[in-house]
Write a protein that holds these residues in place. Structure first.
Motif, PDB file in Angstrom:
ATOM      1  N   ALA A 116      39.927  19.665 -15.395  1.00  0.00           N
ATOM      2  CA  ALA A 116      38.663  20.326 -15.035  1.00  0.00           C
ATOM      3  C   ALA A 116      38.673  21.776 -15.506  1.00  0.00           C
ATOM      4  CB  ALA A 116      38.448  20.265 -13.531  1.00  0.00           C
TER       5      ALA A 116
ATOM      6  N   PRO B 187      34.804  18.981 -13.299  1.00  0.00           N
ATOM      7  CA  PRO B 187      35.607  17.973 -14.001  1.00  0.00           C
ATOM      8  C   PRO B 187      35.118  17.787 -15.436  1.00  0.00           C
ATOM      9  CG  PRO B 187      35.027  17.215 -11.808  1.00  0.00           C
ATOM     10  CD  PRO B 187      34.233  18.457 -12.036  1.00  0.00           C
TER      11      PRO B 187
ATOM     12  N   ILE C 299      35.082  11.082  -7.876  1.00  0.00           N
ATOM     13  CA  ILE C 299      36.203  12.024  -7.908  1.00  0.00           C
ATOM     14  C   ILE C 299      36.524  12.521  -6.495  1.00  0.00           C
ATOM     15  CG2 ILE C 299      36.900  14.330  -8.695  1.00  0.00           C
ATOM     16  CD1 ILE C 299      35.315  13.730 -11.280  1.00  0.00           C
TER      17      ILE C 299
ATOM     18  N   LEU D 154      43.790  16.371 -11.872  1.00  0.00           N
ATOM     19  CA  LEU D 154      42.421  16.374 -12.413  1.00  0.00           C
ATOM     20  C   LEU D 154      42.284  17.355 -13.570  1.00  0.00           C
ATOM     21  CD1 LEU D 154      39.432  15.434 -11.963  1.00  0.00           C
ATOM     22  CD2 LEU D 154      39.165  17.485 -10.526  1.00  0.00           C
TER      23      LEU D 154
END
Length: 731
Positions: free
Chosen positions: A188, A203, A152, A186
């Protein structure tokens, strides 16, 4: 206990010793102090690693007794103790030490548990397959979390939102730090915000892996709990052994801590004696830095210390009590090995001013309370600092004289410091009183911190006041008020002390000269003996040479050499002039019981008949010799060892006995032997199974236990250990 240590300035000393113990406990060792002393001496011959630090296990033992399940760290505390005794069994001990260690028999099933754990109290690989499999799964899961985070962080889409490329730990969570708008790229969960307004996020892919890890850890804990239940059940069956080895570990810990403490600073163990001998030799109080060693004989019932102010009287008192206290608890201290300390049941220090607003008591009244307690004491030693404190000195002198004389009759030793000349003079004529004076250096006008036995010391109050800054004119006026007659008394005391010092110096010089004379005389005797031996050897050589010459002469005769017989006769005449007898020092007035030397053997004259004597040498052999062949010997005979009776150690170290299926008379015989073996082995508690059945065997066991003199009490066992069919016996 802490109070007496505080009064004698020993708190720091005891604290430094306590830090060497493997676990916190009282410094007092229960049992025979002579046996403890012997075992410590035997242990000093071995270089052993220190016992491991161990927690107090009293609650854990109680938990086992109630069929509870121990935590993994509690089990490991027992394992550390068992492992250490297993380590000790590898040494080739001798004597009492070997008997003690051999008596500790570790059950095989308990010893096997030690192989379950590593040095960090974690379950070893191979003990439980399921536990190992989950451990591997947890490791792989952690690697996946690490790889996921790395992927990531290195994502090109998220790069513009990353504040840095590090993994952060916030609230025990692994996360990354991002800017606002990250949610477009993302998925998260935000767990915190930074001071700069950025977001710490986890995440969702990592959260899933962490949930999986949590589930694996829970399964691992379940397996570990199952192992703990199995071990706790095994410990319950061996509860008596665990109690025993836990107690023995504390005992060994006491020994090792004392040995390590003795090596720190070269301290000595002084075993208390029952001979009534009390003498400090080169003692140094541990509270004093670079202390001056003191030697003092305090064998008499009363020791009265007088003399100069700030001259060390109180510290002398504390030193005597401190040495007595440390010896009582077998703690090493700074003193010569020739130090002797008696055995006392009670050690009391009356050092402080007892006056207090709270208890509404005066100084003198408080002192009287302390003295009143002594009349009910036995075999005690008490130290009293400034005995005349708090009341009229003349009245106190009469009162304390009578009190002290009464306490002497009650076998109580009293150490006193005082400036009270009248009390000292009243007690001086008593044979049970030892006077000791703290000395003062007149030339340099300061205390010497030396002490002189057999005399009263002057207080030097005026000199001390001057030394600490009181004006000379004030001191001069005080001397006028004090009176000329009392000042003359001080001069007499001072002169007496000076004469005593001079007398002791002359005695020391004379003793030195005597020892030198004895040493030289001994050397001369040894030289003479050596010369006698040398002369004897030389004459023996001459005798041998003559023999050789005679043999040659005989050979000449056989060969029919002329005048052979004539030469042989001449050789015989020469032989008569050679004496092979050893040169002797003529000894007179030898009598039965004298120590003598015959050639290389030494012994004692048993009887005398005419010119002959029967002697018994140091090896126990008797022989008849001529008195003229004997020489005096002043050497001390070898002490024959006293015979001793040894009780054979039982072959078993078990603490359980099963009587099932035995007849009552057979069972009682076996029970009697079992209890005897247990007493010799040192067990405090044993377990006997007799069953329930018809009740005859149970009744016979109870009758036997009721009458046995060494059985303190007995109870029915816990249901897990046999219940009504078994008895827990305390010896």
């Amino acid at each position: 206990m802490q109070e007496i240590f505080k009064k004698l300035d020993l708190l720091d000393y005891i604290d430094s010793f306590s830090k060497l113990l493997a676990r916190e406990k009282s410094i007092i060792m229960e049992g025979d102090i002579n046996l403890h002393f012997r075992l410590i001496n035997e242990l000093s011959n071995f270089d052993l690693k220190e016992p491991p630090k161990v927690a107090n296990l009293d609650n854990a033992l109680l938990h086992i007794q109630k069929q509870g399940v121990l935590k993994i760290y509690e089990i490991y505390e027992f394992i550390k103790i068992i492992d250490y005794f297993n380590y000790l069994k590898k040494f080739s001990f001798e004597g009492k030490l070997a008997e003690w260690i051999d008596r500790i028999v570790i059950p095989a099933e308990v010893l096997n548990i030690c192989n379950y754990f590593d040095e960090k109290s974690n379950l070893k690989s191979g003990i439980n397959e399921d536990y190992d499999a989950i451990g591997e799964a947890i490791y792989r899961n952690k690697q996946e979390i690490k790889q996921n985070l790395y992927k990531i962080i290195n994502s090109s889409k998220l790069r513009s939102y990353l504040v840095d490329s590090q993994v952060h730990y916030i609230n025990q969570e692994e996360c990354i730090l991002v800017r606002g708008g990250f949610n477009h790229i993302l998925k998260a969960t935000v767990i915190n915000r930074s001071n700069s307004g950025f977001f710490y996020v986890v995440p969702h892919s990592v959260s899933t892996l962490k949930q999986k890890q949590s589930d694996l850890i829970n399964k691992q804990e379940e397996i570990l709990l199952k192992v703990c239940k199995e071990v706790s059940s095994l410990f319950e069956k061996n509860l008596l052994f665990l109690k025993f080895i836990n107690k023995e570990f504390d005992r060994f810990d006491h020994y090792q801590a004392r040995l390590f403490f003795a090596k720190m600073g070269d301290k000595n163990f002084i075993l208390p004696n029952k001979k009534g001998k009390n003498k400090l030799v080169e003692f140094k109080h541990p509270a004093l830095h670079d202390a001056k060693a003191i030697t003092i004989d305090f064998s008499k019932s009363v020791v009265m210390i007088t003399g100069v102010n700030a001259g060390g009287k109180t510290m002398m008192l504390k030193s005597i009590l401190a040495a007595t206290l440390l010896s009582k608890y077998l703690l090493p201290y700074y003193a010569n090995k020739n130090t002797e300390v008696g055995t006392f049941k009670e050690i009391t220090a009356v050092l402080d001013d007892p006056q207090s607003v709270k208890n509404d008591i005066s100084t003198f009244a408080g002192r009287m309370v302390e003295f009143s307690k002594l009349f009910s004491s036995k075999s005690a030693i008490v130290g009293v600092d400034e005995i005349e404190l708090g009341t009229d000195s003349d009245e106190a002198a009469s009162l304390f004289k009578v009190i002290i004389e009464e306490l002497i009759q009650k076998d109580i030793k009293i150490i006193i410091t005082t400036h009270h000349k009248r009390l000292a003079s009243l007690m001086a004529a008593n044979d049970d009183v030892e006077l000791i004076a703290a000395l003062y250096d007149e030339e340099n006008q300061k205390p010497t911190y030396d002490f002189l036995q057999g005399t009263i010391g002057k207080s030097y109050a005026f000199e001390t006041a001057s030394r600490y800054g009181i004006p000379h004119n004030v001191i001069k006026k005080a001397k006028v008020v004090y009176g000329e007659d009392k000042d003359k008394l001080n001069e007499l005391i001072e002169r007496s002390s000076a004469l005593e010092i001079e007398y002791k110096k002359k005695i020391e010089k004379l003793e030195y000269e005597i020892s030198e004379y004895e040493r030289l005389n001994k050397n001369i005797k040894e030289q003479k003996e050596s010369l006698d031996e040398l002369i004897f050897e030389e004459k023996s050589k001459l005798h041998k040479e003559y023999k050789d010459a005679r043999n040659e002469a005989k050979k000449a005769i056989k060969a029919k050499i002329a005048q052979g017989h004539q030469h042989l006769n001449i050789a015989h005449e020469k032989a008569k002039s050679i004496k092979t007898q050893k040169v002797q020092e003529i000894e007179a007035d030898l009598k039965v019981g004298d120590r003598v030397k015959y050639r290389s053997s030494k012994g004692e004259i048993v009887s005398i008949k005419g010119k002959k004597a029967f002697i018994e040498n140091d090896a126990g052999m008797k022989m008849q010799v001529l008195l003229s062949d004997l020489k005096r010997s002043g050497n001390i005979p070898k002490v024959k060892q006293k015979s001793s009776v040894t009780v054979q150690k039982p072959n078993t170290g078990h603490v359980k006995l099963d009587l099932h299926g035995q007849r009552a008379d057979e069972a009682i015989d076996n029970l009697d032997k079992f209890i005897s073996d247990a007493l010799i082995a040192g067990f405090d508690e044993v377990l006997v199974y007799h069953g329930i059945g018809t009740g005859k065997l149970s009744f016979a066991v109870k009758q036997f236990l009721d009458k046995h003199p060494k059985v303190k009490r007995y109870t029915d066992a816990h249901p897990s250990q046999g219940g009504f069919g078994a008895k827990v016996i305390q010896l």
